[in-house]
Motif scaffolding. Sequence first.
Motif, PDB file in Angstrom:
ATOM      1  N   GLU A  31     -54.736  19.436  11.700  1.00  0.00           N
ATOM      2  CA  GLU A  31     -54.399  19.613  10.284  1.00  0.00           C
ATOM      3  C   GLU A  31     -55.072  20.853   9.704  1.00  0.00           C
ATOM      4  OE1 GLU A  31     -55.482  15.868   8.582  1.00  0.00           O
ATOM      5  OE2 GLU A  31     -53.622  14.914   9.268  1.00  0.00           O
ATOM      6  N   ILE A  37     -53.246  23.852  11.101  1.00  0.00           N
ATOM      7  CA  ILE A  37     -51.895  24.010  10.567  1.00  0.00           C
ATOM      8  C   ILE A  37     -51.943  24.485   9.119  1.00  0.00           C
ATOM      9  CG2 ILE A  37     -49.853  22.690   9.881  1.00  0.00           C
ATOM     10  CD1 ILE A  37     -50.469  20.992  12.525  1.00  0.00           C
ATOM     11  N   ALA A  72     -45.501  21.536  13.449  1.00  0.00           N
ATOM     12  CA  ALA A  72     -45.918  22.424  12.362  1.00  0.00           C
ATOM     13  C   ALA A  72     -45.100  23.715  12.301  1.00  0.00           C
ATOM     14  CB  ALA A  72     -47.386  22.770  12.522  1.00  0.00           C
TER      15      ALA A  72
END
Length: 164
Positions: A77, A80, A110
Amino acid sequence: SREVVAIVGRPNVGKSTLFNKLAGAKISIVEDTPGVTRDRIYADVEWLNYNFTIIDTGGIEPTTDDKMLSYMRKQAEVAIDTASVIVFVVDVKSGLTDADYKVADMLRRAHKPVVLCVNKVDNREKLQYDVFEFYNLGLGEPFAISSAQSTGIGDMLDEVVSHF
Ligand code: GDP
Ligand code: MG
């Protein structure tokens, strides 16, 4: 604005070794206050005519296998959200793992450029066939590197900057 390259991958694959090689002495933000846990560090890198920031996302590493997936998810996360290019590091010595496949799935969703980096290829001749296995991640060509010996890193960086 400045391009950002995030380094992700399982614990012990060599992310920090690669990061330090790329950073040289130029680590720009190092939080070394005792008791302060840092979960990522940044450095400025110059390659050819490109200046960019790299992030080692691997600061807080899980000690147990059951924490691995949430760790990998958080890493992915961060990468990304902040990076224009993601360097995904895997380990030729351990070979492909379930966690590698799960990270690959997260990164693929992503739609950001991912450069797959097979680390610990200390002997290119001997290990070249082991590198092929990583095509199974579906992230394109694996770049064979040895962070310890600083080999293969130039070709890998050429690929990284080609996505800027
Ligand atoms: P990280 O947990 O992904 O940040 O991995 P580290 O950079 O801390 O490295 C984990 C271990 O792998 C250390 O013992 C490193 O010395 C070793 N290592 C890193 N890169 C290489 C490499 O290219 N070849 C070999 N043989 N060992 C490496
Ligand atoms: Mg590390």
